[in-house]
Write an enzyme that holds these catalytic residues in place. Structure first.
Site, PDB file in Angstrom:
ATOM      1  N   LYS A   1      -0.074 -72.193  21.777  1.00 47.76           N
ATOM      2  CA  LYS A   1       0.782 -71.891  22.939  1.00 47.76           C
ATOM      3  C   LYS A   1       0.093 -70.931  23.895  1.00 47.76           C
ATOM      4  O   LYS A   1       0.099 -71.130  25.108  1.00 47.76           O
ATOM      5  CB  LYS A   1       2.094 -71.291  22.420  1.00 47.76           C
ATOM      6  CG  LYS A   1       3.090 -70.885  23.488  1.00 47.76           C
ATOM      7  CD  LYS A   1       4.510 -70.901  22.945  1.00 47.76           C
ATOM      8  CE  LYS A   1       4.811 -69.758  22.010  1.00 47.76           C
ATOM      9  NZ  LYS A   1       5.153 -68.504  22.704  1.00 47.76           N
TER      10      LYS A   1
ATOM     11  N   GLY B   1       7.769 -65.307  27.766  1.00 43.68           N
ATOM     12  CA  GLY B   1       7.220 -64.049  28.300  1.00 43.68           C
ATOM     13  C   GLY B   1       5.781 -64.228  28.750  1.00 43.68           C
ATOM     14  O   GLY B   1       5.363 -63.679  29.781  1.00 43.68           O
TER      15      GLY B   1
ATOM     16  N   ARG C   1      13.833 -58.834  28.780  1.00 42.72           N
ATOM     17  CA  ARG C   1      12.560 -58.267  28.312  1.00 42.72           C
ATOM     18  C   ARG C   1      11.901 -57.373  29.364  1.00 42.72           C
ATOM     19  O   ARG C   1      12.059 -57.578  30.559  1.00 42.72           O
ATOM     20  CB  ARG C   1      11.629 -59.419  27.874  1.00 42.72           C
ATOM     21  CG  ARG C   1      12.231 -60.154  26.687  1.00 42.72           C
ATOM     22  CD  ARG C   1      11.385 -61.302  26.214  1.00 42.72           C
ATOM     23  NE  ARG C   1      10.110 -60.873  25.673  1.00 42.72           N
ATOM     24  CZ  ARG C   1       9.176 -61.711  25.230  1.00 42.72           C
ATOM     25  NH1 ARG C   1       9.396 -63.014  25.276  1.00 42.72           N
ATOM     26  NH2 ARG C   1       8.045 -61.256  24.754  1.00 42.72           N
TER      27      ARG C   1
ATOM     28  N   SER D   1      -0.951 -54.839  25.004  1.00 43.61           N
ATOM     29  CA  SER D   1      -0.306 -56.118  25.298  1.00 43.61           C
ATOM     30  C   SER D   1      -1.312 -57.090  25.892  1.00 43.61           C
ATOM     31  O   SER D   1      -1.912 -56.835  26.941  1.00 43.61           O
ATOM     32  CB  SER D   1       0.847 -55.910  26.284  1.00 43.61           C
ATOM     33  OG  SER D   1       1.194 -57.145  26.886  1.00 43.61           O
TER      34      SER D   1
ATOM     35  N   GLN E   1      -0.497 -59.888  27.150  1.00 46.80           N
ATOM     36  CA  GLN E   1       0.078 -60.464  28.370  1.00 46.80           C
ATOM     37  C   GLN E   1      -0.200 -59.568  29.574  1.00 46.80           C
ATOM     38  O   GLN E   1      -0.530 -60.061  30.659  1.00 46.80           O
ATOM     39  CB  GLN E   1       1.582 -60.676  28.186  1.00 46.80           C
ATOM     40  CG  GLN E   1       1.874 -61.753  27.132  1.00 46.80           C
ATOM     41  CD  GLN E   1       3.338 -61.839  26.758  1.00 46.80           C
ATOM     42  OE1 GLN E   1       4.167 -61.067  27.230  1.00 46.80           O
ATOM     43  NE2 GLN E   1       3.660 -62.777  25.881  1.00 46.80           N
TER      44      GLN E   1
ATOM     45  N   ASP F   1       3.236 -61.476  15.844  1.00 43.03           N
ATOM     46  CA  ASP F   1       4.078 -62.676  15.876  1.00 43.03           C
ATOM     47  C   ASP F   1       4.379 -63.213  14.470  1.00 43.03           C
ATOM     48  O   ASP F   1       5.290 -64.016  14.292  1.00 43.03           O
ATOM     49  CB  ASP F   1       3.411 -63.779  16.712  1.00 43.03           C
ATOM     50  CG  ASP F   1       3.409 -63.435  18.202  1.00 43.03           C
ATOM     51  OD1 ASP F   1       4.142 -62.514  18.610  1.00 43.03           O
ATOM     52  OD2 ASP F   1       2.658 -64.082  18.954  1.00 43.03           O
TER      53      ASP F   1
ATOM     54  N   LYS G   1      10.580 -58.779  21.741  1.00 44.78           N
ATOM     55  CA  LYS G   1      10.113 -60.176  21.754  1.00 44.78           C
ATOM     56  C   LYS G   1      11.280 -61.095  22.144  1.00 44.78           C
ATOM     57  O   LYS G   1      12.222 -60.634  22.774  1.00 44.78           O
ATOM     58  CB  LYS G   1       9.512 -60.527  20.385  1.00 44.78           C
ATOM     59  CG  LYS G   1       8.260 -59.696  20.062  1.00 44.78           C
ATOM     60  CD  LYS G   1       7.131 -59.993  21.014  1.00 44.78           C
ATOM     61  CE  LYS G   1       5.908 -59.159  20.744  1.00 44.78           C
ATOM     62  NZ  LYS G   1       4.865 -59.337  21.743  1.00 44.78           N
TER      63      LYS G   1
HETATM   64  C1  S3P Z   1       0.937 -63.351  23.753  1.00 46.78           C
HETATM   65  C2  S3P Z   1       0.765 -62.017  23.508  1.00 46.78           C
HETATM   66  C3  S3P Z   1       1.571 -61.259  22.539  1.00 46.78           C
HETATM   67  C4  S3P Z   1       2.403 -62.180  21.642  1.00 46.78           C
HETATM   68  C5  S3P Z   1       3.033 -63.303  22.379  1.00 46.78           C
HETATM   69  C6  S3P Z   1       1.979 -64.147  23.086  1.00 46.78           C
HETATM   70  C7  S3P Z   1       0.039 -64.001  24.728  1.00 46.78           C
HETATM   71  O1  S3P Z   1       2.397 -60.368  23.227  1.00 46.78           O
HETATM   72  O2  S3P Z   1       3.393 -61.448  20.959  1.00 46.78           O
HETATM   73  O3  S3P Z   1       3.769 -64.129  21.518  1.00 46.78           O
HETATM   74  O4  S3P Z   1      -0.015 -65.245  24.781  1.00 46.78           O
HETATM   75  O5  S3P Z   1      -0.631 -63.270  25.466  1.00 46.78           O
HETATM   76  P1  S3P Z   1       1.827 -58.991  23.868  1.00 46.78           P
HETATM   77  O6  S3P Z   1       1.647 -59.217  25.312  1.00 46.78           O
HETATM   78  O7  S3P Z   1       2.899 -57.999  23.568  1.00 46.78           O
HETATM   79  O8  S3P Z   1       0.513 -58.671  23.214  1.00 46.78           O
END
Ligand code: S3P
Length: 461
Positions: A36, A119, A147, A191, A193, A340, A367
């Site tokens: 994903k 997210g 969130r 993070s 993201q 996760d 989350k």
């Molecule tokens: C993700 C980063 C993680 C993870 C999420 C997917 C990503 O979150 O928990 O399911 O694809 O960048 P964080 O941004 O808190 O690290």
């Protein structure tokens, strides 16, 4: 656009309630659907790149499909290849090839972009749009709307974009700018993201663009930027873009999702009689901390890297045999890097000999649901003695065949909780019913079919 996403997902709709007979084991050899995180990064970078980007193994699940719909609204065209034999690729677990015709300058969407439950889609898209000469409103479902978003809004504002949130949460209203300013960012919370949003915005920035990570998070964005011809490297805790920031169309191979595989691997590891092999799965070391936790619990695991692969992401095979596990402590960097997989690891801890402790995992509360509170409630509903702390859990393991009582558990529309509680049935004494499970389709279409094929006594309702 919403209708298109809904129908694409409906072809594999996960049941809203899972009803599971007790016992069984996971036996067999499977692949899991595409990653994903990697699918979403490939779609965004492809959309920013002139020409056609081909993505093999793209995950056709709710989250990436919501992202594709948002990109379409920004003027980006895509199509899925027909499956061999001329049939539309109706089977989401089969590899699907996506072709994106990207454009360095996007169009202003006419309506808010609905990123559903994702997210990753919302935060990464905010970063990409911050560097576009367009304005967009980014929204999501009830879970995503709760969130925290200032963590991404603050650095994007510092780079020169205008970003408004509603009390720190979606909707985000982003007015992009070009060029953006450089940034040297030190986030309080690690993070991937946030790091990725800054790097994506950084493609439209002049000057240094760098993120100092308190803990190394998944590095898919960095690897994929390099695959698209961009200079991106890490020195110590500093991830930064170099001067070469022009994207070149790429061909991307998406491996099986290690987090989806984790549900099966952990379920098999905690269930004597299981003998499971997962093929073609991503083995990125920034994602595989749960394997380290399982090893510390005494799991019987073999991991084989595919050495021939020269792809951006390491891939390979995981083989696992079930046995009784022992309790463990998960904290610090390990808790962050296995974030996760923590709900599923707590299910395994409930079957292990001894008392397991989870700490430094307050991020779990932010989350798709409050995974700390909801994991605790779910384990308690299945008869496990569990204590909830501000940043973790204490779980008293019940090392007997029927570690869990039967009962009804609420997955709170959270895909990882739904899968974790479903697999608890392997070690239950009576029937387990898991409610509000449809969100499994956001990441793992075909989960019910695959686990039934492996030996879970799953009846869908
Ligand atoms: C993700 C980063 C993680 C993870 C999420 C997917 C990503 O979150 O928990 O399911 O694809 O960048 P964080 O941004 O808190 O690290």
């Amino acid at each position: 656009m919403r209708a298109r996403v809904a129908s694409a997902v409906a072809s594999s709709a996960a049941p809203a309630t899972l009803s599971l007979g007790p016992g069984g084991a996971l036996v067999g050899r499977v692949r899991v659907p595409g990653d994903k995180s990697i699918s979403q990064r490939a779609a965004i970078l492809g959309a920013l790149t002139a020409g056609e980007t081909r993505i093999d193994g793209f995950l056709r699940a709710g989250d990436p499909l919501a992202l594709l719909a948002a990109l379409t609204a920004c003027g980006i065209e895509h199509r899925f290849d027909e499956a061999p034999g001329g049939q539309p690729d109706a089977h989401p677990v089969a590899d699907s090839t996506l072709r994106i015709r990207g454009r360095p300058v996007w169009s202003t969407p006419r309506a808010p972009l609905d990123l559903g439950n994702s997210g990753t889609a919302l935060r990464l898209l905010a970063g990409a749009i911050a560097g576009q000469p367009i304005a967009a409103t980014l929204t999501g479902d009830a879970s995503l709307s709760a969130r925290p978003m200032e963590r991404v809004a603050v650095p994007l504002r510092a780079m020169g974009a205008e970003v408004a949130t509603r009390d720190g949460r979606p909707p985000l209203i982003v007015q992009g700018a070009r060029p953006l300013r450089g940034i040297e960012w030190r986030p309080e919370v690690a993070s991937a993201q946030v790091k990725s949003a800054i790097l994506l915005a950084g493609l439209a920035a002049v000057g240094e663009v760098a993120v100092h990570e308190p803990v190394a998070t998944r590095d898919h964005t960095e690897r994929m930027l390099v695959a698209f011809g961009v200079d991106c490297c890490r020195d110590g805790d500093r991830v930064h873009l170099g001067p070469g920031r022009t994207l070149r169309a790429a061909r991307i191979a998406v491996p099986g999702d290690l987090s989806s595989a984790a549900a099966l691997v952990i379920g098999a590891a905690m269930t004597p009689g299981s003998e499971l092999t997962i093929e073609g799965v991503g083995l990125n070391p920034t994602r595989s901390a749960f394997l380290e936790v399982l090893r510390a619990m005494g799991a019987d695991l073999t991991v084989e890297l595919n050495r021939a692969a020269d792809a951006a992401e390491p891939t390979g095979r995981i083989a696992v045999r079930g046995r009784e596990l022992v309790a463990t402590t998960i904290d610090g960097q390990l808790a962050q890097q296995a974030i996760d997989e923590l709900p599923m690891l707590m299910v395994a801890a409930a079957t292990a000999r001894g008392t397991s402790r989870l700490a430094d995992a307050a991020e779990l509360r932010h989350k798709e649901s409050d995974r700390l509170a909801n994991t605790a409630a779910g384990l308690a509903a299945l008869g496990i003695a569990v204590a909830l702390h501000p940043d973790g859990l204490t779980v008293e393991g019940r090392p007997r065949a029927a570690a869990f009582d039967g009962g009804t558990v609420d997955a709170h529309d959270d895909h990882r909780l739904a899968m974790a509680f479903a697999l608890a049935a392997l070690r239950a004494g009576r029937r387990v019913t898991v409610t509000r499970t449809a969100a499994i389709d956001t990441s793992f279409p075909g989960f019910d079919r695959i686990v039934r094929g492996l030996g879970l006594a799953l009846e869908s309702t």
